[in-house]
Design an enzyme around this catalytic site. Structure first.
Site, short mmCIF file in Angstrom:
data_model
loop_
_atom_site.label_atom_id
_atom_site.label_comp_id
_atom_site.label_asym_id
_atom_site.label_seq_id
_atom_site.Cartn_x
_atom_site.Cartn_y
_atom_site.Cartn_z
N GLU A 136 12.83 42.30 58.33
CA GLU A 136 11.87 42.69 59.38
C GLU A 136 10.60 43.27 58.76
OE1 GLU A 136 10.68 42.44 62.11
OE2 GLU A 136 12.02 42.77 63.78
N ASP A 137 9.52 43.19 59.51
CA ASP A 137 8.28 43.82 59.07
C ASP A 137 8.30 45.32 59.34
OD1 ASP A 137 8.28 43.41 61.82
OD2 ASP A 137 6.30 42.52 61.93
N PHE A 157 -0.03 52.89 64.96
CA PHE A 157 0.05 51.43 65.10
C PHE A 157 -0.57 50.80 63.87
CE2 PHE A 157 -0.81 47.17 66.49
CZ PHE A 157 0.39 46.86 67.11
N VAL A 158 0.21 50.06 63.11
CA VAL A 158 -0.28 49.51 61.85
C VAL A 158 -0.49 48.00 61.92
CG1 VAL A 158 0.64 51.32 60.34
CG2 VAL A 158 2.11 49.44 61.00
N GLY A 215 5.85 38.33 61.84
CA GLY A 215 5.46 39.53 61.09
C GLY A 215 6.04 39.66 59.70
N ASP A 227 0.39 42.41 63.23
CA ASP A 227 -0.80 41.99 63.97
C ASP A 227 -1.02 42.79 65.24
OD1 ASP A 227 1.58 40.83 65.23
OD2 ASP A 227 0.14 39.86 66.55
N ASP A 275 10.57 49.89 64.98
CA ASP A 275 9.88 50.85 65.82
C ASP A 275 10.94 51.49 66.73
OD1 ASP A 275 7.65 52.08 66.96
OD2 ASP A 275 7.22 50.41 68.29
N ARG A 281 -3.34 40.00 60.84
CA ARG A 281 -2.06 39.72 60.20
C ARG A 281 -2.19 39.43 58.71
NH1 ARG A 281 2.35 38.38 62.88
NH2 ARG A 281 1.42 37.31 64.64
P1 IMP Z 1 11.02 47.44 68.08
O1 IMP Z 1 11.89 46.53 68.89
O2 IMP Z 1 10.35 48.47 68.94
O3 IMP Z 1 11.72 48.06 66.90
O4 IMP Z 1 9.80 46.59 67.60
C1 IMP Z 1 9.82 45.80 66.54
C2 IMP Z 1 8.66 44.82 66.55
O5 IMP Z 1 7.51 45.34 67.18
C3 IMP Z 1 8.25 44.58 65.12
O6 IMP Z 1 8.98 43.54 64.56
C4 IMP Z 1 6.77 44.26 65.26
O7 IMP Z 1 6.61 42.89 65.53
C5 IMP Z 1 6.33 45.06 66.46
N1 IMP Z 1 5.69 46.34 66.06
C6 IMP Z 1 6.21 47.58 66.14
N2 IMP Z 1 5.36 48.51 65.67
C7 IMP Z 1 4.26 47.84 65.27
C8 IMP Z 1 3.01 48.24 64.67
O8 IMP Z 1 2.73 49.42 64.39
N3 IMP Z 1 2.14 47.24 64.40
C9 IMP Z 1 2.39 45.91 64.67
N4 IMP Z 1 3.54 45.50 65.23
C10 IMP Z 1 4.47 46.45 65.52
MG MG Z 2 8.42 41.61 64.20
#
Ligand code: IMP
Ligand code: MG
Length: 181
Positions: free
Chosen positions: A99-100, A152-153, A41, A159, A103, A165
């Site tokens: 990081e992208d 959700f983006v 990402g 992706d 969340d 992506r």
């Molecule tokens: P976390 O562990 O919940 O913080 O998730 C982080 C990872 O989930 C990110 O690096 C993304 O790969 C994926 N992710 C979280 N939200 C989104 C979204 O809105 N779109 C796409 N991927 C997401």
């Molecule tokens: Mg990621």
């Protein structure tokens, strides 16, 4: 039916990434920086940011973590380290995790714990997008591109099951309301 809407335009992304790069350049003047880009990402963001850092001592390495499976748009909560091929020894180095999106924060919390064992001098976090509403694990994020609502983006590296992506902008899906004729 869902319709893809633009959330952040390409020009806005470029402008904000330039600002972040200037801030990072100021904070790390003359220092070596190891950017750890979290695949897949954050590749677009990492490349744009790295180009703008204008520092001959910026190095890039990669890790791959996965918490999503298949077409899910919610984290499975189980984080797997899929690729840990840090070529460089980060002991004593200044590391920035790129990081992208953040969340729940679970992925980063896991990663930081993992990288701290390698005894770097410092670890900072830089994310293009942040969804603070969804946070489950408290983490301190040093550089944030955009705080976004709980949608959700996709695009600019993000992706759904490997689709969308490579869009040059960040979009989200809006439910189309059916209108009766
Ligand atoms: P976390 O562990 O919940 O913080 O998730 C982080 C990872 O989930 C990110 O690096 C993304 O790969 C994926 N992710 C979280 N939200 C989104 C979204 O809105 N779109 C796409 N991927 C997401
Ligand atoms: Mg990621």
């Amino acid at each position: 039916m869902e319709e893809l809407k633009t959330l952040i335009k390409e020009e806005e992304l470029t402008e904000r990434i330039t600002e972040l790069a200037n801030q990072i350049s100021n904070d790390y003047q003359g220092k070596e920086i190891i950017l750890i880009s979290i695949l897949k990402g954050s590749i677009f963001f990492t490349v744009e940011l790295a180009k703008k850092l204008n520092n001959p001592n910026v190095k890039i390495d990669f890790m791959r973590v996965s918490s999503y499976e298949g077409k899910r748009t919610k984290s499975s909560g189980k984080i797997k380290l899929k690729l840990d091929v840090l070529e460089k020894d980060i002991k004593g180095k200044d590391v920035i995790i790129i990081e992208d999106i953040i969340d729940t924060g679970n992925t980063l919390a896991y990663l930081i714990k993992h990288l701290q064992k390698k005894k770097p001098n410092s670890i900072k976090l830089c994310t293009l997008l942040d969804k603070p509403e969804r946070r489950e694990t408290e983490i301190n994020v040093d550089y944030v591109g955009f705080k976004i609502p709980n949608e959700f983006v996709v695009g600019y590296g993000l992706d759904v099951d490997d689709h969308y992506r490579c869009l040059p902008y960040v979009g989200y899906f809006k439910k189309k309301t059916l209108t009766k004729k």
